[in-house]
Scaffold this motif. Structure first.
Motif, mmCIF file in Angstrom:
data_model
loop_
_atom_site.group_PDB
_atom_site.id
_atom_site.type_symbol
_atom_site.label_atom_id
_atom_site.label_comp_id
_atom_site.label_asym_id
_atom_site.label_seq_id
_atom_site.Cartn_x
_atom_site.Cartn_y
_atom_site.Cartn_z
ATOM 1 N N UNK A 148 0.788 -1.230 0.000
ATOM 2 C CA UNK A 148 0.000 0.000 0.000
ATOM 3 C C UNK A 148 0.823 1.283 0.000
ATOM 4 N N UNK A 149 2.143 1.163 0.171
ATOM 5 C CA UNK A 149 2.967 2.369 0.384
ATOM 6 C C UNK A 149 2.791 3.471 -0.679
ATOM 7 N N UNK A 150 2.803 3.122 -1.996
ATOM 8 C CA UNK A 150 2.656 4.212 -2.979
ATOM 9 C C UNK A 150 1.340 4.974 -2.802
ATOM 10 N N UNK A 151 0.255 4.242 -2.554
ATOM 11 C CA UNK A 151 -1.038 4.902 -2.346
ATOM 12 C C UNK A 151 -1.072 5.680 -1.043
ATOM 13 N N UNK A 174 16.325 -5.818 4.938
ATOM 14 C CA UNK A 174 17.398 -6.803 4.797
ATOM 15 C C UNK A 174 17.871 -6.965 3.359
ATOM 16 N N UNK A 175 17.528 -6.004 2.527
ATOM 17 C CA UNK A 175 17.935 -6.081 1.122
ATOM 18 C C UNK A 175 16.882 -6.713 0.229
ATOM 19 N N UNK A 176 15.804 -7.261 0.816
ATOM 20 C CA UNK A 176 14.758 -7.875 -0.017
ATOM 21 C C UNK A 176 14.088 -6.825 -0.895
ATOM 22 N N UNK A 177 14.272 -5.566 -0.533
ATOM 23 C CA UNK A 177 13.711 -4.487 -1.348
ATOM 24 C C UNK A 177 14.301 -4.493 -2.758
ATOM 25 N N UNK A 178 15.441 -5.160 -2.906
ATOM 26 C CA UNK A 178 16.099 -5.204 -4.216
ATOM 27 C C UNK A 178 15.505 -6.268 -5.140
ATOM 28 N N UNK A 179 14.752 -7.206 -4.573
ATOM 29 C CA UNK A 179 14.236 -8.345 -5.342
ATOM 30 C C UNK A 179 13.130 -7.895 -6.306
ATOM 31 N N UNK A 180 13.412 -7.952 -7.626
ATOM 32 C CA UNK A 180 12.445 -7.422 -8.590
ATOM 33 C C UNK A 180 11.207 -8.300 -8.747
ATOM 34 N N UNK A 181 11.244 -9.539 -8.211
ATOM 35 C CA UNK A 181 10.101 -10.448 -8.394
ATOM 36 C C UNK A 181 9.094 -10.342 -7.255
ATOM 37 N N UNK A 182 9.440 -9.620 -6.205
ATOM 38 C CA UNK A 182 8.571 -9.563 -5.037
ATOM 39 C C UNK A 182 7.704 -8.310 -5.053
ATOM 40 N N UNK A 183 6.395 -8.486 -4.914
ATOM 41 C CA UNK A 183 5.461 -7.359 -5.026
ATOM 42 C C UNK A 183 5.683 -6.313 -3.937
ATOM 43 N N UNK A 184 5.905 -6.762 -2.689
ATOM 44 C CA UNK A 184 6.124 -5.792 -1.611
ATOM 45 C C UNK A 184 7.395 -4.979 -1.893
ATOM 46 N N UNK A 185 8.394 -5.674 -2.448
ATOM 47 C CA UNK A 185 9.660 -4.994 -2.764
ATOM 48 C C UNK A 185 9.437 -3.951 -3.854
ATOM 49 N N UNK A 186 8.663 -4.349 -4.871
ATOM 50 C CA UNK A 186 8.375 -3.411 -5.973
ATOM 51 C C UNK A 186 7.673 -2.169 -5.452
ATOM 52 N N UNK A 187 6.676 -2.389 -4.589
ATOM 53 C CA UNK A 187 5.904 -1.262 -4.046
ATOM 54 C C UNK A 187 6.795 -0.346 -3.205
ATOM 55 N N UNK A 188 7.686 -0.959 -2.423
ATOM 56 C CA UNK A 188 8.581 -0.165 -1.588
ATOM 57 C C UNK A 188 9.549 0.646 -2.450
ATOM 58 N N UNK A 189 10.069 0.004 -3.509
ATOM 59 C CA UNK A 189 10.968 0.752 -4.406
ATOM 60 C C UNK A 189 10.242 1.889 -5.095
#
Ligand code: SAH
Ligand code: DHB
Ligand code: MG
Length: 222
Positions: A148-151, A174-189
């Motif tokens: 939900x972060x972008x919204x 923990x760096x999972x924000x870098x994972x391009x396949x993860x939806x939460x990571x994408x939203x955070x980026x």
């Protein structure tokens, strides 16, 4: 240095910081204890980060704070302590049980007059707050579902004034924000990118150490 060594070092640094300022007072310790007893996930901010939130709110001279994601009210207690007696912290929580535990913890901390926990989906609650013209808030802390972060950022921009702070928790994870396949990571980026690119905001991503490296995004509205 291999990954295991790094993990141990992070844990040791984390422990050192905790010991330096610890133990926390009874109200904060009791809030953690009752949250654990209530079966809540242990995903509250650390003691050190709680101190940072209070410090930021105090430095900003905050009177009105909005929190998105209450859990057991641990971060809410830190924030509320930064506020004057007639200050307000509104905290949004989707889970009725979490909200109950939080209200009890806040009450024991003597902060019921300052803290209001609202139950519901933050997307809807924020929309209602915008409609009802409940802003501006001096500090907004975003810490609910990461998708939900972008919204939440978009809604927050309609509830602030020049000089307000917008904070986003867990923006490194923990760096999972870098994972391009993860939806939460994408939203955070996406959240971090929007803050970096928005000319109305001046922001940073502040890496924080816990058992792993996480981050707090801090942005000031100009
Ligand atoms: N700020 C707290 C931790 C919050 S954990 C602290 O540091 O002490 C995230 C919380 O957000 C959880 O309690 C979860 O139930 C809540 N949440 C998740 N999705 C939500 C949504 N859509 N609306 C409101 N709250 C939500
Ligand atoms: C998680 C959520 C949080 O807000 C946090 O601070 C740590 C972890 C999680 O969903 O795993
Ligand atoms: Mg968090």
């Amino acid at each position: 240095m291999n990954t295991d060594d790094t993990r141990t070092l992070l844990e040791e640094i984390d422990e050192y910081i905790d010991d330096l300022f610890g133990p926390s007072d009874e109200a904060l310790e009791a809030a953690l204890r009752d949250s654990r007893r209530g079966g809540l996930p242990e995903i509250n901010v650390s003691a050190n980060q709680g101190r940072l939130l209070r410090l930021l709110a105090e430095t900003a001279g905050a009177r009105r704070v909005l929190e998105i994601g209450t859990l057991g009210g641990y971060s809410a207690i830190h924030f509320a302590r930064a506020l004057p007696e007639d200050g307000t912290l509104i905290s949004l929580e989707i889970d009725e049980h979490h909200a109950d535990v939080a209200r009890n913890n806040v009450e024991r901390a003597g902060l019921s007059d300052i803290v209001e926990v609202r139950v519901g989906d933050a997307h809807e609650l924020l929309e209602a707050m915008i409609q009802d013209d409940e802003g501006p808030f001096d500090v907004i802390f975003i810490d609910a579902d990461k998708e939900g972060y972008p919204e939440y950022l978009e809604a927050s921009m309609r509830l602030v004034r020049p000089g307000s702070l917008i904070l986003g928790d867990n923006t490194i994870r923990g760096g999972t924000v870098l994972d391009p396949t993860e939806e939460t990571a994408r939203a955070t980026r996406e959240f971090n990118r929007r803050i970096a690119e928005d000319p109305r905001l001046y922001g940073i991503v502040l890496p924080l150490i816990r058992e792993r490296i996480d981050g707090l995004t801090i942005a000031r509205v100009s």
